[in-house]
Write a protein that holds these residues in place. Structure first.
Motif, PDB file in Angstrom:
ATOM      1  N   LEU A 146      41.355  48.486  70.272  1.00 55.96           N
ATOM      2  CA  LEU A 146      42.393  48.050  69.338  1.00 55.96           C
ATOM      3  C   LEU A 146      41.697  48.445  68.171  1.00 55.96           C
ATOM      4  O   LEU A 146      40.482  47.781  67.848  1.00 55.96           O
ATOM      5  CB  LEU A 146      43.076  46.890  69.434  1.00 55.96           C
ATOM      6  CG  LEU A 146      43.806  46.215  68.090  1.00 55.96           C
ATOM      7  CD1 LEU A 146      45.211  46.917  68.109  1.00 55.96           C
ATOM      8  CD2 LEU A 146      44.065  44.699  68.330  1.00 55.96           C
ATOM      9  N   LEU A 147      42.287  49.196  67.066  1.00 54.30           N
ATOM     10  CA  LEU A 147      41.506  49.614  65.759  1.00 54.30           C
ATOM     11  C   LEU A 147      42.440  48.856  64.466  1.00 54.30           C
ATOM     12  O   LEU A 147      43.573  48.849  64.403  1.00 54.30           O
ATOM     13  CB  LEU A 147      41.686  51.085  65.648  1.00 54.30           C
ATOM     14  CG  LEU A 147      40.792  51.720  66.506  1.00 54.30           C
ATOM     15  CD1 LEU A 147      40.955  53.329  66.008  1.00 54.30           C
ATOM     16  CD2 LEU A 147      39.296  51.518  66.421  1.00 54.30           C
ATOM     17  N   ASP A 148      41.604  48.579  63.572  1.00 51.76           N
ATOM     18  CA  ASP A 148      42.095  48.254  62.088  1.00 51.76           C
ATOM     19  C   ASP A 148      41.864  49.400  61.341  1.00 51.76           C
ATOM     20  O   ASP A 148      40.719  49.768  61.313  1.00 51.76           O
ATOM     21  CB  ASP A 148      41.547  47.018  61.812  1.00 51.76           C
ATOM     22  CG  ASP A 148      42.458  45.737  62.077  1.00 51.76           C
ATOM     23  OD1 ASP A 148      43.350  45.613  62.423  1.00 51.76           O
ATOM     24  OD2 ASP A 148      41.721  44.459  61.527  1.00 51.76           O
ATOM     25  N   VAL A 149      43.023  50.140  60.862  1.00 49.23           N
ATOM     26  CA  VAL A 149      42.863  51.186  60.146  1.00 49.23           C
ATOM     27  C   VAL A 149      43.174  50.722  58.704  1.00 49.23           C
ATOM     28  O   VAL A 149      44.523  50.340  58.274  1.00 49.23           O
ATOM     29  CB  VAL A 149      43.671  52.441  60.464  1.00 49.23           C
ATOM     30  CG1 VAL A 149      43.202  53.537  59.641  1.00 49.23           C
ATOM     31  CG2 VAL A 149      43.339  52.702  61.959  1.00 49.23           C
ATOM     32  N   GLN A 191      47.372  48.505  62.532  1.00 46.48           N
ATOM     33  CA  GLN A 191      46.599  48.204  63.950  1.00 46.48           C
ATOM     34  C   GLN A 191      47.268  49.029  64.934  1.00 46.48           C
ATOM     35  O   GLN A 191      48.564  49.179  65.034  1.00 46.48           O
ATOM     36  CB  GLN A 191      46.937  46.688  64.106  1.00 46.48           C
ATOM     37  CG  GLN A 191      45.993  45.718  63.529  1.00 46.48           C
ATOM     38  CD  GLN A 191      45.943  44.238  64.091  1.00 46.48           C
ATOM     39  OE1 GLN A 191      46.884  44.128  64.906  1.00 46.48           O
ATOM     40  NE2 GLN A 191      44.819  43.637  63.730  1.00 46.48           N
ATOM     41  N   ILE A 192      46.433  49.804  65.678  1.00 44.75           N
ATOM     42  CA  ILE A 192      46.865  50.760  66.520  1.00 44.75           C
ATOM     43  C   ILE A 192      45.907  50.788  67.712  1.00 44.75           C
ATOM     44  O   ILE A 192      44.873  50.599  67.829  1.00 44.75           O
ATOM     45  CB  ILE A 192      46.856  52.041  66.121  1.00 44.75           C
ATOM     46  CG1 ILE A 192      47.569  53.192  66.846  1.00 44.75           C
ATOM     47  CG2 ILE A 192      45.414  52.829  65.663  1.00 44.75           C
ATOM     48  CD1 ILE A 192      47.918  54.567  66.450  1.00 44.75           C
ATOM     49  N   MET A 193      46.938  50.806  69.021  1.00 40.52           N
ATOM     50  CA  MET A 193      46.004  50.820  70.303  1.00 40.52           C
ATOM     51  C   MET A 193      45.717  52.112  70.708  1.00 40.52           C
ATOM     52  O   MET A 193      46.461  53.050  70.341  1.00 40.52           O
ATOM     53  CB  MET A 193      46.821  50.118  71.475  1.00 40.52           C
ATOM     54  CG  MET A 193      47.162  48.592  71.080  1.00 40.52           C
ATOM     55  SD  MET A 193      45.668  47.740  71.687  1.00 40.52           S
ATOM     56  CE  MET A 193      45.099  48.157  73.153  1.00 40.52           C
ATOM     57  N   MET A 194      44.675  52.494  71.523  1.00 41.85           N
ATOM     58  CA  MET A 194      44.292  53.520  72.027  1.00 41.85           C
ATOM     59  C   MET A 194      43.644  53.464  73.460  1.00 41.85           C
ATOM     60  O   MET A 194      43.031  52.367  73.586  1.00 41.85           O
ATOM     61  CB  MET A 194      43.430  54.496  71.179  1.00 41.85           C
ATOM     62  CG  MET A 194      42.016  54.093  71.029  1.00 41.85           C
ATOM     63  SD  MET A 194      41.310  55.296  69.918  1.00 41.85           S
ATOM     64  CE  MET A 194      39.451  54.429  69.708  1.00 41.85           C
ATOM     65  N   ASP A 224      37.981  49.602  61.532  1.00 39.03           N
ATOM     66  CA  ASP A 224      37.163  48.468  62.376  1.00 39.03           C
ATOM     67  C   ASP A 224      37.752  48.351  63.831  1.00 39.03           C
ATOM     68  O   ASP A 224      38.904  48.552  64.182  1.00 39.03           O
ATOM     69  CB  ASP A 224      37.159  47.219  61.547  1.00 39.03           C
ATOM     70  CG  ASP A 224      36.479  47.141  60.398  1.00 39.03           C
ATOM     71  OD1 ASP A 224      35.519  47.797  60.171  1.00 39.03           O
ATOM     72  OD2 ASP A 224      37.180  46.764  59.361  1.00 39.03           O
ATOM     73  N   ILE A 225      36.883  48.262  64.802  1.00 38.03           N
ATOM     74  CA  ILE A 225      37.104  47.921  66.139  1.00 38.03           C
ATOM     75  C   ILE A 225      37.432  46.430  66.273  1.00 38.03           C
ATOM     76  O   ILE A 225      36.710  45.657  66.166  1.00 38.03           O
ATOM     77  CB  ILE A 225      35.954  48.334  67.197  1.00 38.03           C
ATOM     78  CG1 ILE A 225      35.622  49.731  66.937  1.00 38.03           C
ATOM     79  CG2 ILE A 225      36.384  47.990  68.484  1.00 38.03           C
ATOM     80  CD1 ILE A 225      34.450  50.220  67.675  1.00 38.03           C
ATOM     81  N   VAL A 226      38.654  46.238  66.643  1.00 39.05           N
ATOM     82  CA  VAL A 226      39.295  44.559  66.770  1.00 39.05           C
ATOM     83  C   VAL A 226      38.945  44.147  68.109  1.00 39.05           C
ATOM     84  O   VAL A 226      38.532  43.185  68.478  1.00 39.05           O
ATOM     85  CB  VAL A 226      40.526  44.515  66.434  1.00 39.05           C
ATOM     86  CG1 VAL A 226      41.039  43.259  66.596  1.00 39.05           C
ATOM     87  CG2 VAL A 226      40.850  44.981  64.915  1.00 39.05           C
ATOM     88  N   ALA A 227      39.014  45.107  69.237  1.00 38.59           N
ATOM     89  CA  ALA A 227      39.076  44.656  70.630  1.00 38.59           C
ATOM     90  C   ALA A 227      38.718  46.000  71.412  1.00 38.59           C
ATOM     91  O   ALA A 227      39.104  47.069  71.045  1.00 38.59           O
ATOM     92  CB  ALA A 227      40.113  44.039  71.080  1.00 38.59           C
ATOM     93  N   PHE A 228      37.862  45.842  72.454  1.00 39.69           N
ATOM     94  CA  PHE A 228      37.347  47.065  73.164  1.00 39.69           C
ATOM     95  C   PHE A 228      37.270  46.403  74.894  1.00 39.69           C
ATOM     96  O   PHE A 228      36.472  45.749  75.067  1.00 39.69           O
ATOM     97  CB  PHE A 228      35.963  47.207  72.766  1.00 39.69           C
ATOM     98  CG  PHE A 228      35.609  48.679  73.371  1.00 39.69           C
ATOM     99  CD1 PHE A 228      35.306  49.035  74.764  1.00 39.69           C
ATOM    100  CD2 PHE A 228      35.353  49.753  72.423  1.00 39.69           C
ATOM    101  CE1 PHE A 228      34.966  50.036  75.002  1.00 39.69           C
ATOM    102  CE2 PHE A 228      35.040  51.144  72.967  1.00 39.69           C
ATOM    103  CZ  PHE A 228      34.688  51.144  74.382  1.00 39.69           C
TER     104      PHE A 228
END
Length: 231
Positions: A146-149, A191-194, A224-228
């Protein structure tokens, strides 16, 4: 090594700074720092739109100072004929209970997403070479990220920002759901998932070489990486 500028009140000084910021989001490093504060203070007024890169950077730093402040030290910058005497604002963290504070301290001790060392890069290259030499197909693991752009300011077109993100295509990368999240002062972040194949996609390289590089950085200020999470 400190970066040096001079005559930032003149066209020549601003032109040099504009050329410097053509391939950079900040004066030094990948985050706003006290070096940006020093240069911001040395420019007596908002720069002309003639200097597009300086104008973009100036508006972003100005917005940061109003919203959250800047606390990173930077690597050092000097401006001939200018001595900074400002006290740059530092973001004040929200109050938390003692347990949360302890948890935060524990998180600070472990940098899960820091830059790869030369030893780590060499080890990764050796593993890849060994797999290729064996002639056997290796089943790669996958991760959900999950990224914060974040945009430059409230004037950034968030639709174009998302298009810039999704335009980055590579083997092993699949973009997922997204949403806009308010930050403050009319600014929103994406916020976008990949989903990534671990052996094919490096999240750090994706951010540094694609999302915060040209042409995407026209709209994207930072990621920023929010979740991995491993799948």
């Amino acid at each position: 090594m400190a970066v040096s500028f001079s005559n930032l009140g003149s066209d020549a000084g601003l032109k040099k700074l504009d050329e410097y910021l053509l391939t950079r989001s900040y004066i030094t490093g990948y985050h706003a720092s006290k070096d940006d504060i020093t240069i911001h203070a040395a420019i007596s007024k908002a720069p002309s739109s003639e200097y597009a890169n300086v104008c973009r950077w100036y508006k972003h730093i100005d917005a940061l100072l109003r919203i959250s402040g800047v606390s990173d030290e930077g690597t050092g910058v000097t401006v001939e004929g200018f001595t900074s005497s400002i006290e740059e604002p530092v973001a004040t963290p929200p109050a938390t209970d003692s347990k949360a504070a302890v948890d935060d301290d524990d998180d600070d001790d472990v940098d899960l997403f820091g830059e790869e060392t030369e030893e780590e890069k060499k080890a990764a290259e050796e593993r890849a070479a060994a797999v290729k030499a064996s002639g056997k197909k290796k089943e790669s693991g996958k991760s959900s990220v999950l990224l914060d752009v974040k945009p430059w300011d409230d004037e950034t077109d968030m639709k174009k920002l998302e298009e810039a993100v999704r335009s980055v295509q590579m083997e092993g990368l699949t973009w997922g759901a997204s949403k806009l999240v308010p930050v403050g002062f009319g600014i929103k972040k994406l916020q976008i998932m990949m989903t990534i194949v671990d052996d094919l996609v490096s999240v750090d390289e994706l951010i540094e070489d694609h999302l915060t590089a040209e042409p995407a950085n026209e709209h994207i200020q930072s990621c920023d990486i929010v979740a991995f999470n491993k799948i």
